[in-house]
Design a protein around this motif. Structure first.
Motif, short mmCIF file in Angstrom:
data_model
loop_
_atom_site.label_atom_id
_atom_site.label_comp_id
_atom_site.label_asym_id
_atom_site.label_seq_id
_atom_site.Cartn_x
_atom_site.Cartn_y
_atom_site.Cartn_z
N MET A 119 0.81 -1.22 0.00
CA MET A 119 0.00 0.00 0.00
C MET A 119 0.84 1.27 0.00
O MET A 119 0.40 2.31 -0.49
CB MET A 119 -0.97 0.01 1.18
N HIS A 122 1.11 2.21 -3.59
CA HIS A 122 -0.15 2.69 -4.15
C HIS A 122 -0.52 4.07 -3.61
O HIS A 122 -1.04 4.93 -4.35
CB HIS A 122 -1.27 1.69 -3.90
N GLU A 123 -0.26 4.29 -2.34
CA GLU A 123 -0.52 5.61 -1.75
C GLU A 123 0.36 6.68 -2.40
O GLU A 123 -0.09 7.79 -2.68
CB GLU A 123 -0.28 5.56 -0.23
N SER A 162 -8.68 5.65 -5.43
CA SER A 162 -8.04 5.61 -4.11
C SER A 162 -6.84 4.67 -4.20
O SER A 162 -6.68 3.94 -5.19
CB SER A 162 -9.02 5.10 -3.06
N GLN A 164 -6.60 2.00 -2.59
CA GLN A 164 -7.18 0.65 -2.66
C GLN A 164 -7.62 0.32 -4.08
O GLN A 164 -7.45 -0.81 -4.54
CB GLN A 164 -8.35 0.49 -1.69
N ASP A 165 -8.17 1.30 -4.80
CA ASP A 165 -8.53 1.08 -6.21
C ASP A 165 -7.30 0.69 -7.02
O ASP A 165 -7.33 -0.23 -7.85
CB ASP A 165 -9.15 2.33 -6.83
N ALA A 167 -4.52 -0.60 -5.81
CA ALA A 167 -4.11 -1.93 -5.35
C ALA A 167 -4.90 -3.03 -6.05
O ALA A 167 -4.34 -4.06 -6.44
CB ALA A 167 -4.28 -2.04 -3.83
N ASP A 168 -6.20 -2.82 -6.22
CA ASP A 168 -7.04 -3.81 -6.89
C ASP A 168 -6.63 -4.00 -8.35
O ASP A 168 -6.58 -5.12 -8.86
CB ASP A 168 -8.51 -3.42 -6.81
#
Length: 188
Positions: A119, A122-123, A162, A164-165, A167-168
């Motif tokens: 993460m 991704h962040e 985001s 998380q998006d 990351a997916d």
């Protein structure tokens, strides 16, 4: 039959994907999963497929030759890092030249190096308003994320995404491409 050893530190979805991909194939199989985290979920994933799973500590990895001896006994054709967070020791790289690969959740050389994993990557991608990111599969050398690039796949990052998006999206790329790249390397 070619032999694959996987190093992982955590959840193990990439490791499980590789185990499933090569399960019941004649050309290769995952014969062992090694982890620096005795509580890593990857050990449960390996056990579910009857793949040997072992944990080790930093002394066995970097000070003594315990992990190197374990690898020599396993005779891997390829060593795959799938979410493994420790820097790989030179003595193992010397014993397996161009036989140790890693997957990274960004388009190297961007967002690589010590502390850039999961993460955190991704962040950083979202924070820096990148319009694309992806995965990089590369050879491992003595520096974090600096080995020769084998393969990259890209995806778009939208302004509204985001971490998380992102990351997916990265997870989808990993699931699709990682096993195929490993298979191609084993054919060389």
């Amino acid at each position: 039959m070619k032999r694959i050893v996987i190093f992982a530190s955590g959840n193990g979805t990439n490791a499980e994907n590789l185990i499933k991909f090569f399960h019941n194939r004649e050309m290769a199989s995952v014969i062992q999963v090694l982890t620096n985290n005795p509580h890593a979920k990857v050990l449960d994933r390996a056990k579910a497929y009857k793949v040997s799973g072992l944990s080790f500590n930093r002394v066995a990895f970097t000070v003594t030759d315990d992990v190197l001896h374990l690898l020599k006994a396993s005779k891997p054709d390829l060593i795959v890092l799938a979410g493994f967070l420790w820097k790989f020791p030179q003595k193992i790289l010397n014993a397996y030249p161009n036989k140790v690969i890693n997957i990274h959740p960004a388009l190297l050389p961007k967002y690589g190096g010590k502390g850039m994993y999961g993460m955190r990557v991704h962040e950083a991608v979202v924070k820096n308003k990148e319009t694309e990111t992806g995965i990089t599969i590369h050879y491992v050398n003595e520096h974090y994320d600096e080995g020769a690039i084998i393969f990259q796949a890209k995806c778009h990052v939208h302004e509204t995404d985001s971490a998380q998006d992102v990351a997916d999206k990265i997870h989808e790329l990993e699931m699709e491409h990682f096993p195929k790249v490993v298979e191609d390397l084993l054919h060389e």
